[in-house]
Motif scaffolding. Sequence first.
Motif, short mmCIF file in Angstrom:
data_model
loop_
_atom_site.label_atom_id
_atom_site.label_comp_id
_atom_site.label_asym_id
_atom_site.label_seq_id
_atom_site.Cartn_x
_atom_site.Cartn_y
_atom_site.Cartn_z
N SER A 153 7.06 -0.96 -12.24
CA SER A 153 7.86 -0.19 -13.15
C SER A 153 7.51 -1.07 -14.66
CB SER A 153 9.48 -0.24 -12.92
OG SER A 153 9.69 0.60 -11.97
N ILE A 154 7.29 -0.35 -15.67
CA ILE A 154 6.91 -0.94 -16.82
C ILE A 154 8.28 -0.75 -17.87
CG2 ILE A 154 5.47 -0.97 -18.72
CD1 ILE A 154 3.16 0.00 -16.97
N VAL A 155 8.71 -1.73 -18.36
CA VAL A 155 9.56 -1.81 -19.32
C VAL A 155 9.47 -2.67 -20.90
CG1 VAL A 155 11.14 -1.65 -17.38
CG2 VAL A 155 10.87 -3.94 -18.38
N ILE A 156 10.48 -2.21 -21.70
CA ILE A 156 10.27 -2.81 -22.95
C ILE A 156 11.51 -3.63 -23.17
CG2 ILE A 156 10.16 -2.88 -25.37
CD1 ILE A 156 8.27 -0.29 -25.31
N PRO A 157 11.61 -5.02 -22.91
CA PRO A 157 12.82 -5.59 -23.06
C PRO A 157 13.40 -5.48 -24.79
CG PRO A 157 11.09 -7.22 -22.07
CD PRO A 157 10.35 -5.90 -22.57
N SER A 158 14.41 -5.55 -24.72
CA SER A 158 15.25 -5.26 -26.15
C SER A 158 16.59 -5.75 -25.91
CB SER A 158 15.31 -3.97 -26.51
OG SER A 158 16.37 -3.34 -25.71
N PRO A 159 17.07 -6.25 -27.06
CA PRO A 159 18.67 -6.84 -26.96
C PRO A 159 19.44 -5.86 -26.40
CG PRO A 159 17.42 -7.02 -29.27
CD PRO A 159 16.72 -6.35 -28.51
N GLN A 160 19.32 -4.73 -26.51
CA GLN A 160 20.37 -3.77 -25.63
C GLN A 160 19.95 -3.57 -24.30
OE1 GLN A 160 18.89 -3.03 -28.91
NE2 GLN A 160 20.67 -3.75 -30.05
N GLU A 201 16.78 -3.42 -21.10
CA GLU A 201 15.44 -2.94 -20.88
C GLU A 201 15.35 -1.56 -21.22
OE1 GLU A 201 13.87 -5.77 -17.20
OE2 GLU A 201 14.64 -3.85 -16.73
N ILE A 202 14.27 -1.23 -21.71
CA ILE A 202 14.02 0.26 -22.00
C ILE A 202 12.84 0.85 -21.01
CG2 ILE A 202 13.02 2.09 -23.47
CD1 ILE A 202 15.79 0.73 -24.40
N MET A 203 13.32 1.47 -20.37
CA MET A 203 12.21 2.04 -18.92
C MET A 203 10.84 2.93 -19.62
SD MET A 203 11.25 2.06 -15.88
CE MET A 203 12.76 1.16 -15.02
N VAL A 204 9.87 2.52 -19.46
CA VAL A 204 8.58 3.27 -20.14
C VAL A 204 7.96 4.06 -18.95
CG1 VAL A 204 6.57 2.95 -21.13
CG2 VAL A 204 8.45 1.58 -21.87
N PHE A 205 7.70 3.21 -17.83
CA PHE A 205 6.87 4.25 -16.85
C PHE A 205 7.81 3.44 -15.50
CE2 PHE A 205 3.27 3.62 -19.83
CZ PHE A 205 3.31 4.88 -20.00
N ARG A 206 8.16 4.38 -14.42
CA ARG A 206 9.00 3.94 -13.22
C ARG A 206 7.89 3.67 -12.09
NH1 ARG A 206 13.92 4.36 -13.25
NH2 ARG A 206 14.98 5.45 -14.89
N LYS A 207 7.94 2.82 -11.36
CA LYS A 207 7.32 2.47 -10.19
C LYS A 207 7.10 3.60 -9.35
CE LYS A 207 7.34 -0.02 -5.87
NZ LYS A 207 8.18 -0.99 -5.05
N GLY A 208 5.84 3.91 -9.12
CA GLY A 208 5.41 4.95 -8.21
C GLY A 208 4.67 6.14 -9.16
N CYS A 209 4.85 6.07 -10.66
CA CYS A 209 4.37 7.14 -11.49
C CYS A 209 2.93 7.38 -11.09
CB CYS A 209 4.91 6.82 -12.67
SG CYS A 209 3.90 5.44 -13.73
N LEU A 229 6.73 -5.79 -30.27
CA LEU A 229 7.51 -5.71 -29.24
C LEU A 229 6.72 -6.19 -27.84
CD1 LEU A 229 5.94 -3.22 -27.39
CD2 LEU A 229 7.11 -1.82 -29.57
N GLN A 230 7.40 -6.31 -26.74
CA GLN A 230 6.82 -6.93 -25.71
C GLN A 230 6.96 -5.82 -24.90
OE1 GLN A 230 9.07 -9.70 -22.79
NE2 GLN A 230 7.70 -11.20 -23.84
N VAL A 231 5.77 -5.79 -23.77
CA VAL A 231 6.04 -4.99 -22.86
C VAL A 231 5.86 -5.92 -21.23
CG1 VAL A 231 4.59 -2.82 -21.70
CG2 VAL A 231 4.68 -3.16 -24.02
N ALA A 232 6.61 -5.76 -20.38
CA ALA A 232 6.59 -6.15 -19.05
C ALA A 232 6.70 -5.35 -17.85
CB ALA A 232 7.62 -7.13 -19.26
N TYR A 233 6.43 -5.98 -16.91
CA TYR A 233 6.66 -5.28 -15.64
C TYR A 233 8.02 -5.97 -15.30
CZ TYR A 233 1.40 -4.76 -15.00
OH TYR A 233 0.37 -4.40 -15.13
N ARG A 234 8.77 -4.70 -14.60
CA ARG A 234 10.19 -5.26 -14.07
C ARG A 234 9.93 -6.04 -12.79
NH1 ARG A 234 14.75 -0.64 -13.06
NH2 ARG A 234 15.12 -1.20 -15.21
N ILE A 271 4.78 -10.54 -17.70
CA ILE A 271 4.58 -10.22 -19.04
C ILE A 271 3.38 -9.44 -19.23
CG2 ILE A 271 4.41 -11.01 -21.43
CD1 ILE A 271 7.35 -11.31 -20.23
N ILE A 272 3.30 -8.35 -19.79
CA ILE A 272 2.01 -7.49 -19.83
C ILE A 272 1.46 -8.00 -21.25
CG2 ILE A 272 1.12 -5.26 -20.23
CD1 ILE A 272 3.05 -4.18 -18.28
N GLY A 273 2.22 -7.97 -22.23
CA GLY A 273 1.75 -8.43 -23.63
C GLY A 273 2.57 -8.19 -24.75
#
Length: 662
Positions: free
Chosen positions: A396-403, A405-413, A431-436, A448-450
């Motif tokens: 799963s790929i997420v964007i961490p934020s103060p509010q 994690e924002i889900m971008v792509f779910r595992k298995g997509c 913004l930071q992009v990361a794996y959950r 951390i993706i980057g």
Amino acid sequence: MSVIGFDIGNESCVIAAEKRGGVDVLLNDESNRETPAVVSFGDKQRFLGSAGAAFATTNPKSTISHIKRLIGKAYKEVEEDLKLLPFMTIEGPRGGILIELEYLKIKWLFTPVEILGMLLKHLKQTAEKSLESSVFDCVIGIPSYFSDLQRRMYLDAAHIAGLNPLRLIHDGTAIALGYGMYKTDLSNSRPTIVMFVDIGHCDTQVTVADFEQGTMTILSHSFDQNLGGGDFDEILFKYFAAQFNEKHKIDVYSNTRASIRLMASCEKVKKVLSANTKAPLSIECLIGDTDVRGIITREEFESLSSNLLERIIVCCNRALKDSRVTVDKLFTIELVGSGSRIPAITRVLASVFEKEPTRTLNASECVARGCALCCAMLSPNLQVRDYKVEDSFPYSIVIPSPQGEIMVFRKGCSFPNQKILNHSGKIPFYLQVAYRKWKAFPAGISHIIGHFGIGSSERSDAKEVKVKFKVKLNHQGIVDLDSAKILEDKHYSGGSIYSNQLKMFTPSNRLSVSENLDVSLTNDELVDAREKERILTEQDIKVEEIKDQRNTLESFVYDTRSKLSGAYKSFATDSDKEVITSKLQETEDWLYEDSDDESEQDYTGRLEHLKKLLEPIENKYNEENALTKARKALQSCIEKYRSNADSLQADKKEKVLSYFLL
């Protein structure tokens, strides 16, 4: 131009190519189908593949192997494992791994990417030699658990090697592609679901695939990156090391050369146990003058390996769970990989899943074959029957934020894939992009993706704006950002930082988007790596050319000595023979005693000197040969005309014969 598939294993590599409407595995210089994944630095040149493997015991500190396990790893996270390697490693400037060694009397630092680039270039050259054509386009197999950074590192290594990777394909997907493309008995009425269990040297990967006529869908990937055939070898290593320590009071762990020799013997023992109930081990002079012998039964080995066998089942169950498929829906379990030949693995899988695993694919070659098929499908120069492949992404790929994690792509997509998101705030922003992270997330790999920047750094808006941007998961499994634009929304009154709502925008409000700021190699570093590879390649070529000149000189010495006592014997005076023989002996002594550090010019100079000494004798020999040939030609002509004269009238015949008697 040929299309190629590469399977880069932890211990060995396989090259496959589309050939004559099918896929062939290419042979290396030793006529083997597998090439050791080894780069060794000798005194004056590199030795790669099979040649490099020969130096593993004699030159362990300058022989680099198991490079696949070092790609993309953070030094501090695998520092203890690195201490077990025979070569020296240190921490790199961005927390990565650097390999330190001495070569050409200079200290060199290499990244794992650079070593992988050397190996890929060697495989490229092997393919070109086998196919007698240039190789550029390729597809490379990678573990499904590889991170964004590791995938980019593989692409960097390919570019260093002068290759154009059309795609990085998951190992399990490549295996499934080779299986489904040639499967002729697939049902038209229902899907055929197959579990592929790939046990390599350093990892286990399980893939569940759904096949229909002309299409293949990957339902799930699961893995254990620290469970492979090498771990079963380690079980045997520990068993015998403890036995020898107790019996002979020797510590194998304290001696690098002894450890390498014992591990190689343990691999052989494992293979013997695959077909026999017990296996002996014997090594002469393991440490000092100590000869060691031991024996282990298959039952003992399986008992010691019980934990590893349980982990294989855990990996399979996870794949089934993620695929939402029950055991009774499986058509078959296909067992592949170099570490899969242990009988206990087959027995345990059959017991748990109540299906006898099948082995219809070549265990060691199926990944490379699938990669070559994929490359042929992507190449514009080849026509391959339509076959749709839909892969699954394991994280799963997420964007961490103060509010949160924002889900971008779910595992298995499926991927390639893309998602449009909105952001509110000042620009520019990062913004930071990361794996959950989850329980089975691979150790030693950063989640951390980057980091990405949106908007020019020269611009700073005081007011809040709304920005729409696109996040892509491309066909390589790598995350990119693009298409950032400022939105116009008269009714906007604040809200979440990121959302999936689409807004109206004007084309004039485009914003710049940076590439991933956490790069594997900067452009300058990539240029430097290519330059370093060019210098090393030139050195290899130079040494090989010197070797060729040395061999030419050596052959000339032996040939001349033979000719002086044979064909040239009657054309040389005793004094000529004495001078030349003396010079030949002097050259031979120089070759075997003093010529190690000589240049190509030294060899060519001595060769030219010997040729000048021999030239008068050789001229006499050639003149005599030419005269002999001329005499024979004249005699043949006379005989021919005499024979033709027999058909002439008597008076003409007499004139012709009298002419030959002149």
